[in-house]
Write an enzyme that holds these catalytic residues in place. Structure first.
Site, PDB file in Angstrom:
ATOM      1  N   HIS A  54       0.841  -1.191   0.000  1.00 43.78           N
ATOM      2  CA  HIS A  54       0.000   0.000   0.000  1.00 43.78           C
ATOM      3  C   HIS A  54       0.879   1.244   0.000  1.00 43.78           C
ATOM      4  O   HIS A  54       2.113   1.140   0.066  1.00 43.78           O
ATOM      5  CB  HIS A  54      -1.003  -0.002   1.164  1.00 43.78           C
ATOM      6  N   HIS A  56       1.259   3.962   2.058  1.00 45.58           N
ATOM      7  CA  HIS A  56       1.727   4.718   3.216  1.00 45.58           C
ATOM      8  C   HIS A  56       3.254   4.838   3.211  1.00 45.58           C
ATOM      9  O   HIS A  56       3.965   3.907   2.834  1.00 45.58           O
ATOM     10  CB  HIS A  56       1.248   4.076   4.512  1.00 45.58           C
ATOM     11  N   ASP A  58       5.616   4.737   5.318  1.00 46.79           N
ATOM     12  CA  ASP A  58       6.482   3.777   5.999  1.00 46.79           C
ATOM     13  C   ASP A  58       6.512   2.415   5.300  1.00 46.79           C
ATOM     14  O   ASP A  58       7.090   1.458   5.819  1.00 46.79           O
ATOM     15  CB  ASP A  58       6.081   3.626   7.475  1.00 46.79           C
ATOM     16  N   HIS A  59       5.923   2.352   4.099  1.00 43.90           N
ATOM     17  CA  HIS A  59       6.006   1.140   3.283  1.00 43.90           C
ATOM     18  C   HIS A  59       6.602   1.398   1.904  1.00 43.90           C
ATOM     19  O   HIS A  59       6.933   0.441   1.202  1.00 43.90           O
ATOM     20  CB  HIS A  59       4.620   0.502   3.148  1.00 43.90           C
ATOM     21  N   HIS A 112      -7.712  -0.862   5.583  1.00 44.38           N
ATOM     22  CA  HIS A 112      -6.678   0.054   6.082  1.00 44.38           C
ATOM     23  C   HIS A 112      -6.501   1.201   5.090  1.00 44.38           C
ATOM     24  O   HIS A 112      -6.498   2.373   5.470  1.00 44.38           O
ATOM     25  CB  HIS A 112      -5.376  -0.724   6.268  1.00 44.38           C
ATOM     26  N   ASP A 131      -0.319  -3.959   6.310  1.00 42.21           N
ATOM     27  CA  ASP A 131      -0.960  -3.465   7.529  1.00 42.21           C
ATOM     28  C   ASP A 131      -2.426  -3.895   7.630  1.00 42.21           C
ATOM     29  O   ASP A 131      -3.203  -3.244   8.327  1.00 42.21           O
ATOM     30  CB  ASP A 131      -0.876  -1.933   7.584  1.00 42.21           C
ATOM     31  N   HIS A 169       4.590  -4.828  10.670  1.00 47.70           N
ATOM     32  CA  HIS A 169       5.074  -4.205  11.913  1.00 47.70           C
ATOM     33  C   HIS A 169       5.268  -5.253  13.007  1.00 47.70           C
ATOM     34  O   HIS A 169       4.592  -6.291  13.026  1.00 47.70           O
ATOM     35  CB  HIS A 169       4.073  -3.162  12.424  1.00 47.70           C
TER      36      HIS A 169
END
Length: 239
Positions: A54, A56, A58-59, A112, A131, A169
């Site tokens: 996805h 975001h 942090d990915h 999400h 996530d 995570h």
């Protein structure tokens, strides 16, 4: 194929999938480039692909640096083409993505985010859930609906029970505290918490989990309907 777990940022995991026959590799959700580069260089690998679950940050934070350095192809959901930097290969729900010796089914799992996908390497019985599904937890609902997230989790739940779950995570220990509060008599969960605690004390990853473990222990996968799932998700948001 082997899977290398790469800790990134504060509690993210990226994963390197390595084909030992030719030293080709894919990286899943590179939060940042440096730890990926360090491992690729140390093992003298060809980083052929970046697979994003996805959009975001942090990915996808390492996408463009990795693409520039290794000429890697970036694979992501077609509906997120404008949100995933450097994307080259657009994939869609139920598609089989196959390149070199890598082969994965794309499963669209919104909730999400609207464009969240998982990469299910069915020959190896491995799924990268980003996530959406965590060990003993699930992602917050940011862009989707409770119904979508519930259905997405059920898609994953329908896979073979020996499927290994690689999520985005290291949240397992904290998630376990919520699960045991609402499912205190669950002996499988009690046993899993003992193993998680031991790994945590040794600073070892609690990932991968197995789908069997999650079905037995993860309170979100044990929810019987969207109403009970929604109540649990709201409670977890404020836990």
């Amino acid at each position: 194929m082997i899977i290398e777990t790469i800790p990134c940022l504060q509690d993210n995991y990226s994963y390197l999938i390595v084909d030992e026959q030719n030293n080709n590799a894919c990286v899943i959700d590179p939060s940042e480039a440096k730890p990926v580069i360090d491992l690729v260089e140390r093992k003298n690998l060809n980083l052929r692909y970046v697979l994003n679950t996805h959009h975001h940050h942090d990915h996808i934070g390492g996408n463009e640096e990795l693409k520039k350095k290794y000429n890697s192809k970036i694979v992501g959901y077609k509906g997120d083409a404008k949100r995933i930097p450097g994307i080259n290969v657009l994939v869609e729900n139920n598609q089989i993505w196959k390149s070199d010796n890598f082969e994965a089914k794309i499963i669209h799992i919104p909730g999400h985010t609207t464009g969240h996908i998982s990469f299910y390497f069915f020959n190896e019985k491995i799924i990268f859930t980003g996530d959406t599904l965590f060990s003993l937890g699930c992602g917050r609902i940011f862009e989707g609906t409770y119904q979508e997230m519930f259905e997405s989790l059920n898609k994953i739940k329908s896979l073979p029970e020996d499927t290994k779950i690689y999520c985005g995570h290291e949240y397992t220990l904290q998630n376990s505290k919520f699960c045991i509060k609402h499912d205190p008599e669950n002996l499988n969960l009690q046993n899993k918490i003992s193993k998680i605690t031991e790994k945590h004390q040794k600073a070892l990853p609690t990932i991968p989990s197995t789908l069997k473990d999650e079905i037995e222990c993860n309170i979100f996968l044990r929810a019987k309907n969207v109403e009970s799932f929604s109540k649990l998700r709201d409670l977890k948001d404020n836990f």
